[in-house]
Design an enzyme around this catalytic site. Structure first.
Site, mmCIF file in Angstrom:
data_model
loop_
_atom_site.group_PDB
_atom_site.id
_atom_site.type_symbol
_atom_site.label_atom_id
_atom_site.label_comp_id
_atom_site.label_asym_id
_atom_site.label_seq_id
_atom_site.Cartn_x
_atom_site.Cartn_y
_atom_site.Cartn_z
ATOM 1 N N GLU A 302 0.970 -0.943 0.066
ATOM 2 C CA GLU A 302 -0.427 -0.194 -0.579
ATOM 3 C C GLU A 302 0.611 1.152 0.124
ATOM 4 O OE1 GLU A 302 -2.520 -0.742 3.771
ATOM 5 O OE2 GLU A 302 -3.806 -1.624 1.922
ATOM 6 N N ASP A 376 -8.781 -9.120 3.803
ATOM 7 C CA ASP A 376 -7.899 -8.005 5.113
ATOM 8 C C ASP A 376 -8.908 -7.728 5.748
ATOM 9 O OD1 ASP A 376 -7.329 -5.633 5.896
ATOM 10 O OD2 ASP A 376 -7.226 -4.279 4.643
ATOM 11 N N GLU A 404 -12.540 -2.473 12.348
ATOM 12 C CA GLU A 404 -12.688 -1.850 10.941
ATOM 13 C C GLU A 404 -13.960 -2.073 9.702
ATOM 14 O OE1 GLU A 404 -9.353 -1.877 8.914
ATOM 15 O OE2 GLU A 404 -9.695 -0.874 7.353
HETATM 16 C C1 BDP Z 1 -6.117 -2.287 5.603
HETATM 17 C C2 BDP Z 1 -6.779 -0.956 6.519
HETATM 18 C C3 BDP Z 1 -5.362 -0.093 6.533
HETATM 19 C C4 BDP Z 1 -4.305 -1.126 7.004
HETATM 20 C C5 BDP Z 1 -3.604 -1.846 5.660
HETATM 21 C C6 BDP Z 1 -2.539 -2.647 7.111
HETATM 22 O O1 BDP Z 1 -7.596 0.198 6.183
HETATM 23 O O2 BDP Z 1 -5.996 1.553 7.396
HETATM 24 O O3 BDP Z 1 -2.998 0.450 7.002
HETATM 25 O O4 BDP Z 1 -5.091 -2.424 6.168
HETATM 26 O O5 BDP Z 1 -2.304 -4.250 7.269
HETATM 27 O O6 BDP Z 1 -7.177 -2.760 6.670
HETATM 28 O O7 BDP Z 1 -1.299 -1.975 6.696
#
Ligand code: BDP
Length: 714
Positions: A302, A376, A404
């Protein structure tokens, strides 16, 4: 005439403790409530046995034990317990009485962190080989009293089944918390290192009481500033507060830190200057935090920097840090949560594809940290295919305790059944019984290290977690990390008894609510294996229509609905993600006849008129599942409303209000998703499904702003 008499009678009833609602509580005490035991017989037994207490030895941890026992026993028994015999707490080194009591088998069984609690003819003994073991034993003993266990014949021998039991805080230095729904970060960076409110110690107490032994203080989307000296000194102050409670501090390492705060021109892990920089940085940290635990790293994921920016592998990056940490017994937790929209492959496959070739390439003090599922933290996912696929590498489990994707702090969703389902899943990697739990605890491949991490849900809210019931998830995570053999139902009962009351008339129905809550949320959000259909960015509410921009951040990428059907074909004829599982599992998931219905649309693309186990069409079944989720929340509300007399006003009203919000939002999910999917199925809602309260257009035009847990939204 009757009236005044009746009034008087009612007033008397209200004044008697049998009828009055318990005194207001704000939730701050969590499960560490030591109010005087209200059952006379039990109290008499406890008082008779626990007429005195002696804690042997001296250390900050022993001081913490004395303090906890003093407030715990004093509170529960309603009077201070003097120094004396009755309860003996000690290690063999500090106490000859303990030395003779502990058998060789005990000593082996309890290891470094475990304990024995045993009734003897001279009273109760809490024994351990270390002071930390004693602390865990003391907390366990208090929990037995809180839940009214008989003392006679007591013989508890416990030790944790995984070594590292950590909370990962996604906390930023400005005190916002990524995906945090309980206020701001507990870490008051600006006023640290000097100002250390009592809350730091209470945080450590709560964690130690459930066996958590480490905290990653900072967000995985890391800020290099946290590694500057000014901030390390602050982290060291927190470490000092936590140390007596057996909690080691860890930090996230931004891979480009050598450039951002070190002035180097590169962060290439094979560059000698970069390696030297990290070695010096770790030396510096160690000078300030002698028991520093190590680094958690999100790299090349990301948009985060990482070794691949220099053509190096994850192993090159992890090993560079591991080498620097090894002399200090520190570890690297290298996250497997990697995927890129530039890779055309199914996102669910990417971590496995990148990491399995690296099995055996990591240094001994590296963990690969794997989320429970391949996408996720969705409401429901199959277990991650990496579990069982890297037999030479310790894989650390990463669960998300903060909700989340499960309704933020307001929805009543007890997560232990989710944790349990994942841990009990059989990877089939080395024959039947190769469960995820055995991969994680290291027993499957005889690995010397093991760990479990939970993305924390605590913050500055007075009740810690944003809602009283969200604290059950913190509790359950700790208990399961300590012993993955515990059942989620048993943990729910234990937590309720400690948090509210031992009255079965309360505990039984609320255990029922807790156990029903996760399946209900899956039903009203993402039934039958649907996933990643939430609103963009803040992830609050439904958004099955989300499209445009990075495809792997949209909903349409995952549900693939059109008039022909719905679902992601991950079978051999589709993305073939299914083949990342061991053959028996792949065969089960890959076959429409044998795939668990709850994962149907995760693995298969299915026509709307497909016949389900119930005999209904897929469309009808989907619609009825959405409805079932809403109905279950309604039922939970009803149950809760009947329990007012057992709960203090503050916590009762909070839960009542949140359940009302949840019911509204469950209906929002149902209506928005069904109206949207109906545009493809072209079918009417089956009987039993309520008419939507709004049009699809209205749902799609809704825009929620400033939802907590994410920065930079307007
Ligand atoms: C996702 C979240 C994000 C996190 C990412 C992670 O939306 O905010 O940074 O995972 O785990 O679930 O790195």
């Amino acid at each position: 005439m009757l009236r005044p008499v009746l009034m008087l009678l009612l007033a008397c009833l209200a004044a008697s403790s049998a009828w009055a609602q318990p005194a207001p509580e704000d939730g701050y005490r969590l499960w560490l409530r030591y109010d005087r035991i209200d059952a006379d017989e039990v109290l008499a037994e406890y008082r008779a046995v626990l007429s005195g207490v002696h804690v042997a030895g001296s250390s900050p941890t022993v001081d913490a034990i004395r303090r906890e026992l003093s407030i715990g026993l004093g509170g529960l028994l309603g009077a201070d317990v003097p120094e004396g015999t009755g309860l003996l707490v000690g290690t063999p080194d500090d106490s000859p009485g303990v030395d003779t009591l502990l058998t060789d088998a005990d000593r082996t069984a309890i290891g470094h962190e475990g304990f024995v609690i045993r009734a003897t003819d001279r009273g109760i003994v809490i024994a351990a080989r270390t002071h930390i073991g004693l602390l865990y034993g003391a907390f366990r003993f208090l929990s037995l009293l809180q839940t009214r266990h008989a003392l006679s014949g007591l013989d508890v021998v416990e030790s944790p089944r995984v070594d590292l039991r950590l909370l990962d805080h996604w906390d930023n230095l400005d005190r916002t918390v990524e995906r945090g729904y309980a206020g701001f970060s507990l870490w008051d960076w600006h006023r640290l290192p000097d100002y250390r409110p009592e809350r730091y110690r209470d945080y450590a107490r709560a964690n130690a009481s459930i066996g958590i032994n480490g905290s990653v203080l900072t967000n995985v989307n890391a800020n290099a500033v946290s590694l500057t000296r000014a901030y390390l000194v602050k982290a060291a102050a927190l470490a000092d507060e936590f140390r007596p409670y057996g909690i080691r501090v860890y930090l996230t390492a931004r891979f480009s830190a050598p450039m951002e705060i070190g002035g180097l021109g590169t962060a290439d892990p094979l560059d000698p200057d970069v390696r030297a920089w990290w070695r010096e940085k770790v030396d510096e940290i160690h000078g300030l935090i002698p028991d520093f635990g190590g680094f958690l790293v999100k790299a090349n994921s990301e948009g985060q920097p990482g070794p691949q920016d220099y053509g190096r592998s994850h192993a090159d990056g992890a090993n560079m840090l591991a080498e620097a940490l090894a002399p200090f017994d520190g570890v690297v937790m290298w996250r497997a949560f990697v995927y890129s929209h530039e890779v055309p492959d199914d996102r669910a496959k990417q971590a496995y594809t990148e990491f399995t070739p690296l099995d055996g390439a990591f240094l001994e003090n590296v963990f690969v940290q794997v989320k429970n599922g391949p996408i996720d933290f969705q409401p429901r996912e199959p277990f991650h295919p990496l579990f069982g696929a890297m037999p030479g590498t310790p894989l650390m489990m990463e669960f998300q305790v903060t909700k989340e994707y499960l309704g933020l702090a307001t929805h009543f969703v007890y997560l232990a059944p989710l944790f349990e389902e994942v841990l009990d899943s059989d990877t089939g990697a080395e024959g039947p019984g190769s469960t995820v739990a055995r991969v994680v605890d290291g027993s499957l491949d005889d690995l010397p290290r093991s760990g479990m991490a939970g993305v924390s849900n605590v913050g500055t809210d007075r009740n810690w977690c944003g809602s009283v019931f969200a604290c059950a998830n913190w509790y359950a995570f700790g208990r399961i990390a300590w012993d993955h053999g515990l059942s989620s139902e048993a943990i729910a009962g234990e937590w309720l008894r400690r948090t509210f009351t031992n009255d079965d008339a309360f505990v039984d129905p609320v255990v029922g609510m807790m156990m029903a809550s996760w399946p209900a949320a899956v039903d009203y959000m993402t039934p039958l294996g649907l996933h990643h259909i939430m609103a963009r960015n803040h992830h609050y509410g439904p958004g099955p229509w989300v499209d445009g921009g990075r495809p792997d951040w949209t909903s349409v990428y995952y549900h693939r609905a059109d008039s022909g059907g719905v679902g992601f074909d991950r079978t051999v004829s589709g993305s073939d993600a299914v083949s990342q599982y061991a053959p028996p599992v792949a065969a089960r998931f890959g076959d429409l006849e044998t795939v668990p219905e709850g994962l149907l649309l995760w693995f298969h693309r299915v026509p709307w008129d497909h016949t389900m186990a119930s005999g209904r069409t897929l469309w009808d079944e989907l619609a009825l599942r959405y409805q079932r989720g809403v109905d279950e929340v309604r039922q939970m509300r009803k149950t809760w409303e009947g329990l007012a007399t057992f709960v203090d006003e503050t916590r009762f009203r909070e839960t009542e209000t949140f359940l009302r919000i949840q019911e509204r939002e469950a209906a929002w999910w149902r209506d928005a998703c069904l109206l949207y999917f109906q545009t493809f199925s072209g079918r009417p809602l089956p009987e039993g499904v309520e008419a939507p309260e709004g049009t699809l257009e209205e749902f799609m035009n809704r825009r929620d702003r400033y939802v907590p847990g994410i920065r930079d939204q307007g």
